[in-house]
Design a protein around this motif. Structure first.
Motif, PDB file in Angstrom:
ATOM      1  N   VAL A   1       6.554  -4.828   7.797  1.00 18.58           N
ATOM      2  CA  VAL A   1       7.485  -3.763   7.413  1.00 18.58           C
ATOM      3  C   VAL A   1       8.916  -4.163   7.760  1.00 18.58           C
ATOM      4  O   VAL A   1       9.853  -3.958   6.966  1.00 18.58           O
ATOM      5  N   ALA A   2       9.090  -4.755   8.937  1.00 20.80           N
ATOM      6  CA  ALA A   2      10.429  -5.165   9.375  1.00 20.80           C
ATOM      7  C   ALA A   2      11.028  -6.210   8.442  1.00 20.80           C
ATOM      8  O   ALA A   2      12.242  -6.203   8.178  1.00 20.80           O
ATOM      9  N   VAL A   3      10.200  -7.098   7.920  1.00 21.46           N
ATOM     10  CA  VAL A   3      10.693  -8.115   6.972  1.00 21.46           C
ATOM     11  C   VAL A   3      11.264  -7.428   5.729  1.00 21.46           C
ATOM     12  O   VAL A   3      12.356  -7.776   5.245  1.00 21.46           O
ATOM     13  N   HIS A   4      10.540  -6.440   5.210  1.00 18.35           N
ATOM     14  CA  HIS A   4      11.039  -5.697   4.045  1.00 18.35           C
ATOM     15  C   HIS A   4      12.326  -4.941   4.380  1.00 18.35           C
ATOM     16  O   HIS A   4      13.264  -4.903   3.570  1.00 18.35           O
ATOM     17  N   HIS A   5      12.347  -4.352   5.568  1.00 14.87           N
ATOM     18  CA  HIS A   5      13.539  -3.608   5.999  1.00 14.87           C
ATOM     19  C   HIS A   5      14.758  -4.516   6.039  1.00 14.87           C
ATOM     20  O   HIS A   5      15.828  -4.173   5.516  1.00 14.87           O
ATOM     21  N   HIS A   6      14.620  -5.681   6.658  1.00 19.50           N
ATOM     22  CA  HIS A   6      15.764  -6.594   6.780  1.00 19.50           C
ATOM     23  C   HIS A   6      16.136  -7.220   5.435  1.00 19.50           C
ATOM     24  O   HIS A   6      17.254  -7.750   5.285  1.00 19.50           O
ATOM     25  N   ALA A   7      15.230  -7.144   4.459  1.00 23.03           N
ATOM     26  CA  ALA A   7      15.540  -7.626   3.113  1.00 23.03           C
ATOM     27  C   ALA A   7      16.248  -6.557   2.282  1.00 23.03           C
ATOM     28  O   ALA A   7      16.566  -6.789   1.105  1.00 23.03           O
ATOM     29  N   GLY A   8      16.488  -5.391   2.870  1.00 20.09           N
ATOM     30  CA  GLY A   8      17.234  -4.345   2.181  1.00 20.09           C
ATOM     31  C   GLY A   8      16.383  -3.314   1.468  1.00 20.09           C
ATOM     32  O   GLY A   8      16.923  -2.459   0.746  1.00 20.09           O
ATOM     33  N   LYS A   9      15.068  -3.350   1.679  1.00 19.33           N
ATOM     34  CA  LYS A   9      14.199  -2.354   1.056  1.00 19.33           C
ATOM     35  C   LYS A   9      14.290  -1.011   1.805  1.00 19.33           C
ATOM     36  O   LYS A   9      14.547  -0.969   3.008  1.00 19.33           O
ATOM     37  N   ARG A  10      14.066   0.065   1.079  1.00 20.74           N
ATOM     38  CA  ARG A  10      14.003   1.396   1.697  1.00 20.74           C
ATOM     39  C   ARG A  10      12.589   1.588   2.238  1.00 20.74           C
ATOM     40  O   ARG A  10      11.627   1.661   1.467  1.00 20.74           O
ATOM     41  N   CYS A  11      12.475   1.664   3.542  1.00 22.15           N
ATOM     42  CA  CYS A  11      11.165   1.706   4.199  1.00 22.15           C
ATOM     43  C   CYS A  11      10.964   3.028   4.928  1.00 22.15           C
ATOM     44  O   CYS A  11      11.883   3.534   5.576  1.00 22.15           O
ATOM     45  N   VAL A  12       9.749   3.548   4.833  1.00 27.73           N
ATOM     46  CA  VAL A  12       9.358   4.759   5.536  1.00 27.73           C
ATOM     47  C   VAL A  12       8.075   4.469   6.312  1.00 27.73           C
ATOM     48  O   VAL A  12       7.133   3.895   5.762  1.00 27.73           O
ATOM     49  N   VAL A  13       8.061   4.836   7.582  1.00 30.69           N
ATOM     50  CA  VAL A  13       6.840   4.764   8.390  1.00 30.69           C
ATOM     51  C   VAL A  13       6.438   6.196   8.691  1.00 30.69           C
ATOM     52  O   VAL A  13       7.224   6.963   9.261  1.00 30.69           O
ATOM     53  N   VAL A  14       5.227   6.574   8.306  1.00 31.36           N
ATOM     54  CA  VAL A  14       4.778   7.949   8.470  1.00 31.36           C
ATOM     55  C   VAL A  14       3.921   8.096   9.724  1.00 31.36           C
ATOM     56  O   VAL A  14       3.107   7.236  10.043  1.00 31.36           O
ATOM     57  N   PHE A  15       4.137   9.185  10.427  1.00 34.62           N
ATOM     58  CA  PHE A  15       3.427   9.524  11.649  1.00 34.62           C
ATOM     59  C   PHE A  15       2.668  10.820  11.414  1.00 34.62           C
ATOM     60  O   PHE A  15       3.156  11.712  10.721  1.00 34.62           O
ATOM     61  N   MET A  16       1.504  10.977  12.046  1.00 33.97           N
ATOM     62  CA  MET A  16       0.821  12.265  11.989  1.00 33.97           C
ATOM     63  C   MET A  16       1.579  13.263  12.858  1.00 33.97           C
ATOM     64  O   MET A  16       2.073  12.925  13.932  1.00 33.97           O
TER      65      MET A  16
END
Length: 228
Positions: free
Chosen positions: A64-79
């Protein structure tokens, strides 16, 4: 952009509108399988989905961090809500990214239970055992909460400190066995409830359980205009 989102206690209707918007806009949606499945109806068809479990979460969050640093919009969902019992997972997300991340609160099962049980948080203390590491400080805190005449809402630890273990620990510490206890399972989905006393809380419950331990004596109302 990377945002950690509390997705609510299990029914998609409890996801906040802003949380839903961020999931729909995301290029990457990540989280534990059950939580991702909850928001899956909102995920774009062209978005990448990264699911994980306890054993591979570090490696998957690195992806996920690789995508984030590549400029992608990332969401991590928590219960539920991140800050009720997901803080260790948040620390793992930030460790993977190498910096603090934005968080969006959600509805916790603790808040839903307070509503179901008709208790308010200014007379109630929330304690979670859903964490790795030493539980002793939190166990002692729970004893003090009940000794102080407050209600307690408790999330157990699924693998070794379930409702019956919580009850047994409190009884061993001299807590009054007459405390009224409610155990709720699968709040907002297939709800089930058990009611009894601390002494009677010996049954097995699922890992989707949460407890309400009521104070022995309800706090008096502060309203001056109530009939006497």
């Amino acid at each position: 952009m990377i945002v950690c989102i509390g997705a609510g206690p299990g029914d998609l209707g409890y996801l906040t509108r802003r949380g839903g918007e961020l999931v729909q806009q995301a290029d990457v949606v990540a989280g534990f399988d059950a939580v991702v499945d909850l928001v899956r109806p909102l995920i774009r068809a062209d978005a990448e989905v990264i699911t994980m479990g306890y054993k591979d979460q570090t490696a998957k969050l690195a992806d996920v961090a690789v995508h984030h640093h590549a400029g992608k919009r990332c969401v991590v969902v928590f219960m539920g809500d991140i800050h009720f019992s997901g803080f260790q997972y948040l620390e793992r997300v930030e460790a993977a990214c190498g910096h603090p991340v934005e968080t969006l609160p959600g509805i916790s099962s603790a808040q839903v239970l307070a509503s179901r049980g008709k208790v308010c948080f200014d007379e109630t203390t929330f304690v979670t055992f859903h964490r790795r590491g030493d539980l002793a400080p939190f166990q002692r805190h729970l004893v003090h909460v009940l000794q102080d005449g407050r209600n307690a809402i408790v999330i157990p630890r699924p693998w070794d400190f379930m409702p019956k273990d919580v009850a047994a620990y409190l009884l061993a510490q001299g807590v009054n066995p007459a405390h009224e206890v409610e155990v709720w399972e699968r709040l907002t989905t297939a709800e089930a409830t058990w009611r009894g006393t601390l002494a009677e809380c010996t049954a097995e419950f699922s890992d989707m359980s949460i407890l309400l331990i009521r104070s022995l004596v309800p706090m008096p109302s502060q309203l001056d205009d109530l009939p006497r």
